[in-house]
Design an enzyme around this catalytic site. Structure first.
Site, PDB file in Angstrom:
ATOM      1  N   MET A 191       4.803  -7.073   7.985  1.00 10.23           N
ATOM      2  CA  MET A 191       6.125  -7.882   8.212  1.00 10.23           C
ATOM      3  C   MET A 191       6.739  -8.099   9.365  1.00 10.23           C
ATOM      4  O   MET A 191       7.275  -9.138   9.980  1.00 10.23           O
ATOM      5  CB  MET A 191       6.894  -7.094   7.102  1.00 10.23           C
ATOM      6  CG  MET A 191       8.482  -7.548   7.024  1.00 10.23           C
ATOM      7  SD  MET A 191       8.570  -9.244   6.546  1.00 10.23           S
ATOM      8  CE  MET A 191       8.443  -9.156   4.841  1.00 10.23           C
TER       9      MET A 191
ATOM     10  N   LYS B 107       6.894 -10.168  -2.958  1.00 13.07           N
ATOM     11  CA  LYS B 107       8.094 -10.542  -2.701  1.00 13.07           C
ATOM     12  C   LYS B 107       8.436 -10.285  -1.127  1.00 13.07           C
ATOM     13  O   LYS B 107       8.815 -11.065  -0.328  1.00 13.07           O
ATOM     14  CB  LYS B 107       9.484 -10.225  -3.306  1.00 13.07           C
ATOM     15  CG  LYS B 107      10.097 -11.133  -4.413  1.00 13.07           C
ATOM     16  CD  LYS B 107      11.297 -10.433  -4.893  1.00 13.07           C
ATOM     17  CE  LYS B 107      11.088 -10.218  -6.357  1.00 13.07           C
ATOM     18  NZ  LYS B 107      11.903  -9.351  -7.072  1.00 13.07           N
ATOM     19  N   CYS B 108       7.768  -9.109  -0.674  1.00 11.72           N
ATOM     20  CA  CYS B 108       8.128  -8.483   0.590  1.00 11.72           C
ATOM     21  C   CYS B 108       7.372  -9.204   1.666  1.00 11.72           C
ATOM     22  O   CYS B 108       7.762  -9.490   2.568  1.00 11.72           O
ATOM     23  CB  CYS B 108       7.803  -6.963   0.626  1.00 11.72           C
ATOM     24  SG  CYS B 108       8.965  -6.114   0.137  1.00 11.72           S
ATOM     25  N   ILE B 109       5.929  -9.339   1.454  1.00 10.11           N
ATOM     26  CA  ILE B 109       5.220  -9.834   2.542  1.00 10.11           C
ATOM     27  C   ILE B 109       5.035 -10.907   2.405  1.00 10.11           C
ATOM     28  O   ILE B 109       4.832 -12.150   2.698  1.00 10.11           O
ATOM     29  CB  ILE B 109       3.924  -8.958   2.461  1.00 10.11           C
ATOM     30  CG1 ILE B 109       3.829  -7.688   1.762  1.00 10.11           C
ATOM     31  CG2 ILE B 109       3.044  -9.114   3.823  1.00 10.11           C
ATOM     32  CD1 ILE B 109       4.418  -6.596   2.644  1.00 10.11           C
TER      33      ILE B 109
END
Lengths: 278, 109
Positions: A191, B107-109
């Site tokens: 991320m 959703k996060c990555i």
């Protein structure tokens, strides 16, 4: 004012880590610092379960976080992807199982808060230290932070006003690829790198095996996506202590791994804005 | 569950194919029609790309990763959200992965 982000990575049955985190948060605000966000990641996501209970005689740490959040206006952000894996449906009952007062979010929110923070305090289960050791470490960290606060609050505020994603993050990995914590760490590194945040990653001891090209007989490879870092994002900041690389013998690595001396590692640790350990 | 040509294909709760290997090009065209998309060679290029991506990295690419990875492999003129949105108007990562038989991106990555 010093801005702090807290990451609770240990689960709610890890009392020592839980108490240390709450105590640190309280000590910080008492000294005039601001806690921008408490981020619940890994087994720590269970703090957000509506159905969480603490045995009688044990302080209700969930309740304490909720009270802290209300009085300090600090968001309690839960990683929704991990929370799903722990059976938490990110809505309050009856449609879900998230406790009211927690907000379902993810690594993007965490990275955003981190970019505005002077310090990250991370609370892990045991990790490489014994519990006593890590609790003592956190106490030292808070004390140092408070001292820094009284001395250089002005300088720190000036630093914090610069660009959003200029934070340099140093990730340190300590575990084998088979442990969930390694995947959580990799997801966070991915991320950060995808947000163009300058990062460095150090792989210590057992974590070196995360980078070894898997052989056929290993079967399932839990960290297959690690190759994205280099192939998709041109990330090349992989380091390992020279002594660990010698101990690992002649290995084929799936990323461009660089050998780092103890001095170089100490330098990375000293110069990074935030140091994140998985 | 997606039913096509008399075969029932298991899906997850978001109607993404449960089994990557159960996928075939005809099924892709059918899922695309459920998304109101008619597959052109430009669509196929992205669909095939995400299938290869999944095989290589064992992960279903979310938007930021998709843009970067497409840019790297197919060029900057395709690796940008404007181009990808013209092909998949309701979200390139969401729609391309579903058509390609991948799991829903996290959703996060």
């Amino acid at each position: 004012m010093v801005n702090v982000v807290i990451m609770q990575h240990a689960g709610p049955d890890d009392y020592a880590s839980g108490h240390a985190a709450i105590a640190a948060a309280q000590a910080l605000v008492d000294s005039g610092a601001k806690v921008l966000q408490v981020f619940f990641y890994g087994p720590g996501v269970l703090y957000s379960s509506h159905y969480l209970q603490f045995p009688s005689g044990v302080k209700n740490l969930q309740q304490q976080w909720l009270e802290f959040a209300t009085t300090q206006h600090t968001p309690l952000v839960v990683c929704s992807t991990v929370a799903n894996q722990y059976g938490i449906e990110p809505n309050v009952p009856p449609s879900g199982s998230l406790a009211a007062g927690f907000s379902s979010g993810g690594l993007t929110e965490f990275m955003e808060a981190l970019s505005k923070a002077d310090t990250l305090l991370q609370f892990q289960p045991g990790l490489q230290h014994s519990c006593q050791h890590s609790c003592r470490q956190e106490t030292v960290a808070v004390r140092e932070l408070l001292q820094r606060n009284s001395k250089t609050a002005k300088d720190i505020t000036n630093d914090a006003s610069s660009d959003a994603y200029d934070a340099a993050l140093l990730f340190e990995f300590n575990h084998s690829p088979w442990q969930a914590i390694s995947r959580h760490g990799l997801d966070m590194l991915l991320m950060a790198v995808s947000l163009d945040i300058p990062c460095q990653a150090i792989y210590n001891n057992a974590a070196l095996s995360q980078l070894v090209v898997p052989t056929e007989q290993n079967g399932y490879d839990p960290l297959k996506k690690i190759a994205m870092l280099n192939n998709v994002f041109d990330f090349t900041e992989f380091y390992s202590p020279a002594s660990d690389m010698v101990a690992a013998g002649n290995q084929q690595y799936r990323v461009p791994l660089q050998e780092a001396s103890a001095e170089q590692i100490a330098q990375m640790q000293a110069s990074a804005k935030h140091h994140i350990i998985f | 569950m997606i039913e096509f040509n008399g075969v029932q294909y298991a899906t997850d709760q978001y109607e993404y194919l449960a089994d990557f290997d159960a996928w075939n090009p005809e099924l892709a065209a059918h899922i695309a029609s459920l998304e109101n998309i008619e597959l052109t060679p430009a669509h196929w290029e992205v669909v095939n790309f995400v299938r290869n991506f999944y095989q290589e990295y064992d992960t279903s690419p979310a938007m930021r990763v998709l843009v970067k990875a497409v840019a790297k492999s197919l060029g900057e003129d395709k690796g940008n959200s404007r181009y990808l949105y013209t092909l998949f108007p309701k979200g390139p990562a969401k729609q391309a992965t579903r058509i390609a038989g991948l799991p829903k991106p996290a959703k996060c990555i």
